[in-house]
Write a protein that holds these residues in place. Structure first.
Motif, PDB file in Angstrom:
ATOM      1  N   ALA A   1       0.906  -1.087  -0.002  1.00 46.31           N
ATOM      2  CA  ALA A   1       0.075   0.047   0.211  1.00 46.31           C
ATOM      3  C   ALA A   1       0.826   1.256  -0.108  1.00 46.31           C
ATOM      4  O   ALA A   1       0.456   2.341  -0.929  1.00 46.31           O
ATOM      5  CB  ALA A   1      -1.028   0.033   1.120  1.00 46.31           C
ATOM      6  N   ARG A   2       1.865   1.174   0.890  1.00 44.05           N
ATOM      7  CA  ARG A   2       2.720   2.482   0.818  1.00 44.05           C
ATOM      8  C   ARG A   2       3.626   2.696  -0.340  1.00 44.05           C
ATOM      9  O   ARG A   2       3.816   3.911  -0.583  1.00 44.05           O
ATOM     10  CB  ARG A   2       3.562   2.482   2.154  1.00 44.05           C
ATOM     11  CG  ARG A   2       3.051   2.610   3.551  1.00 44.05           C
ATOM     12  CD  ARG A   2       4.103   2.670   4.752  1.00 44.05           C
ATOM     13  NE  ARG A   2       4.805   1.709   4.894  1.00 44.05           N
ATOM     14  CZ  ARG A   2       4.807   0.533   5.088  1.00 44.05           C
ATOM     15  NH1 ARG A   2       3.749   0.094   5.734  1.00 44.05           N
ATOM     16  NH2 ARG A   2       5.867  -0.403   5.080  1.00 44.05           N
ATOM     17  N   LEU A   3       4.126   1.596  -0.729  1.00 47.38           N
ATOM     18  CA  LEU A   3       5.004   1.980  -1.912  1.00 47.38           C
ATOM     19  C   LEU A   3       4.742   1.510  -3.273  1.00 47.38           C
ATOM     20  O   LEU A   3       5.291   2.110  -4.102  1.00 47.38           O
ATOM     21  CB  LEU A   3       6.678   1.096  -1.536  1.00 47.38           C
ATOM     22  CG  LEU A   3       7.046   1.322  -0.303  1.00 47.38           C
ATOM     23  CD1 LEU A   3       8.214   0.347  -0.091  1.00 47.38           C
ATOM     24  CD2 LEU A   3       7.526   2.812   0.003  1.00 47.38           C
ATOM     25  N   PHE A   4       3.652   0.980  -3.377  1.00 54.40           N
ATOM     26  CA  PHE A   4       3.409   0.219  -4.758  1.00 54.40           C
ATOM     27  C   PHE A   4       1.824   0.489  -5.183  1.00 54.40           C
ATOM     28  O   PHE A   4       1.178  -0.142  -5.879  1.00 54.40           O
ATOM     29  CB  PHE A   4       3.677  -1.120  -4.894  1.00 54.40           C
ATOM     30  CG  PHE A   4       5.433  -1.287  -5.004  1.00 54.40           C
ATOM     31  CD1 PHE A   4       6.238  -0.587  -5.970  1.00 54.40           C
ATOM     32  CD2 PHE A   4       5.951  -1.876  -3.711  1.00 54.40           C
ATOM     33  CE1 PHE A   4       7.246  -0.868  -5.715  1.00 54.40           C
ATOM     34  CE2 PHE A   4       7.064  -2.036  -3.518  1.00 54.40           C
ATOM     35  CZ  PHE A   4       8.060  -1.609  -4.598  1.00 54.40           C
ATOM     36  N   GLY A   5       1.076   1.356  -4.248  1.00 58.66           N
ATOM     37  CA  GLY A   5      -0.318   1.583  -4.491  1.00 58.66           C
ATOM     38  C   GLY A   5      -0.967   0.430  -4.449  1.00 58.66           C
ATOM     39  O   GLY A   5      -2.280   0.172  -4.926  1.00 58.66           O
ATOM     40  N   GLY A   6      -0.679  -0.583  -3.423  1.00 55.40           N
ATOM     41  CA  GLY A   6      -1.346  -1.875  -3.298  1.00 55.40           C
ATOM     42  C   GLY A   6      -1.293  -2.929  -4.259  1.00 55.40           C
ATOM     43  O   GLY A   6      -1.831  -3.836  -4.129  1.00 55.40           O
ATOM     44  N   ARG A   7      -0.547  -2.662  -5.270  1.00 54.41           N
ATOM     45  CA  ARG A   7      -0.424  -3.665  -6.368  1.00 54.41           C
ATOM     46  C   ARG A   7       0.863  -4.316  -6.323  1.00 54.41           C
ATOM     47  O   ARG A   7       1.966  -3.927  -5.957  1.00 54.41           O
ATOM     48  CB  ARG A   7      -0.451  -2.958  -7.746  1.00 54.41           C
ATOM     49  CG  ARG A   7      -1.740  -2.176  -7.854  1.00 54.41           C
ATOM     50  CD  ARG A   7      -1.945  -1.489  -9.047  1.00 54.41           C
ATOM     51  NE  ARG A   7      -1.437  -2.408 -10.443  1.00 54.41           N
ATOM     52  CZ  ARG A   7      -0.588  -1.986 -11.292  1.00 54.41           C
ATOM     53  NH1 ARG A   7      -0.036  -0.947 -11.274  1.00 54.41           N
ATOM     54  NH2 ARG A   7      -0.537  -3.105 -12.178  1.00 54.41           N
ATOM     55  N   VAL A   8       0.775  -5.737  -6.735  1.00 55.59           N
ATOM     56  CA  VAL A   8       2.062  -6.555  -6.797  1.00 55.59           C
ATOM     57  C   VAL A   8       3.029  -6.496  -7.950  1.00 55.59           C
ATOM     58  O   VAL A   8       4.172  -6.576  -7.715  1.00 55.59           O
ATOM     59  CB  VAL A   8       1.369  -8.125  -6.639  1.00 55.59           C
ATOM     60  CG1 VAL A   8       2.791  -8.912  -6.511  1.00 55.59           C
ATOM     61  CG2 VAL A   8       0.853  -8.246  -5.262  1.00 55.59           C
ATOM     62  N   ALA A   9       2.395  -6.241  -8.980  1.00 51.93           N
ATOM     63  CA  ALA A   9       3.054  -6.043 -10.273  1.00 51.93           C
ATOM     64  C   ALA A   9       4.345  -5.061 -10.226  1.00 51.93           C
ATOM     65  O   ALA A   9       5.336  -5.370 -10.550  1.00 51.93           O
ATOM     66  CB  ALA A   9       2.068  -5.903 -11.517  1.00 51.93           C
ATOM     67  N   PRO A  10       3.993  -3.799  -9.763  1.00 50.55           N
ATOM     68  CA  PRO A  10       4.943  -2.903  -9.544  1.00 50.55           C
ATOM     69  C   PRO A  10       6.089  -3.209  -8.566  1.00 50.55           C
ATOM     70  O   PRO A  10       7.361  -3.033  -8.738  1.00 50.55           O
ATOM     71  CB  PRO A  10       4.335  -1.496  -9.143  1.00 50.55           C
ATOM     72  CG  PRO A  10       3.031  -1.847  -9.381  1.00 50.55           C
ATOM     73  CD  PRO A  10       2.630  -3.337  -9.582  1.00 50.55           C
TER      74      PRO A  10
ATOM     75  N   VAL B   1       6.999  -6.472  -8.232  1.00 50.96           N
ATOM     76  CA  VAL B   1       7.984  -7.395  -8.990  1.00 50.96           C
ATOM     77  C   VAL B   1       8.642  -6.909 -10.111  1.00 50.96           C
ATOM     78  O   VAL B   1       9.986  -7.145 -10.218  1.00 50.96           O
ATOM     79  CB  VAL B   1       6.989  -8.450  -9.571  1.00 50.96           C
ATOM     80  CG1 VAL B   1       7.767  -9.379 -10.391  1.00 50.96           C
ATOM     81  CG2 VAL B   1       6.204  -9.351  -8.612  1.00 50.96           C
ATOM     82  N   ALA B   2       8.018  -5.848 -10.690  1.00 49.22           N
ATOM     83  CA  ALA B   2       9.014  -5.033 -11.749  1.00 49.22           C
ATOM     84  C   ALA B   2      10.116  -4.253 -10.969  1.00 49.22           C
ATOM     85  O   ALA B   2      11.286  -4.300 -11.566  1.00 49.22           O
ATOM     86  CB  ALA B   2       8.082  -3.993 -12.354  1.00 49.22           C
TER      87      ALA B   2
END
Length: 131
Positions: free
Chosen positions: A88-97, A99-100
């Protein structure tokens, strides 16, 4: 997540790790396990135990003149809280970013990539709810 998150600081997590490894433990046992690795004094560690007790992360059972401490918060639940918070804090709650981020820095091993491929394959087959 089914339960309200219990906020655990990094210092408190050090104490929790000791209790997750083996419990119940007396405060003396916890101090003996934590102090050498951290350099923390006994009163500091006992303060952390009391904070965790007040938060409901651990329980205390009286045994004679001492208390034995056990985790209430499971390590799995804590890891889930931590990972969701990080996402949530670093990647907007998304896993793909996430992993990227690691792949762009060459931090994914061949084993990591193989595991990710298996996970994606399982998700595509409907064998997981995507979490």
């Amino acid at each position: 997540m089914a339960h309200e998150p219990i906020p655990v600081t990094d210092a408190e997590a050090t104490v929790m790790e000791v209790l997750w490894q083996s419990s119940p433990r007396s405060s003396e046992d916890v101090v003996a396990a934590v102090a050498p690795a951290t350099g923390w004094a006994e009163p500091t560690i006992k303060t952390l135990l009391n904070r965790l007790l007040n938060k409901g992360a651990i329980s205390a059972e009286r045994e004679g003149r001492r208390y034995l401490y056990s985790p209430v918060l499971s390590r799995e639940a804590w890891v889930e809280q931590q990972s969701e918070g990080l996402l949530a804090r670093l990647f907007g709650g998304r896993v793909a970013p996430l992993v990227a981020h690691f792949s762009e820095r060459g931090r994914l091993s061949a084993t990591d990539i193989a595991e990710l491929k298996r996970l994606v394959s399982r998700l595509e087959e409907g064998g997981d709810d995507g979490r």
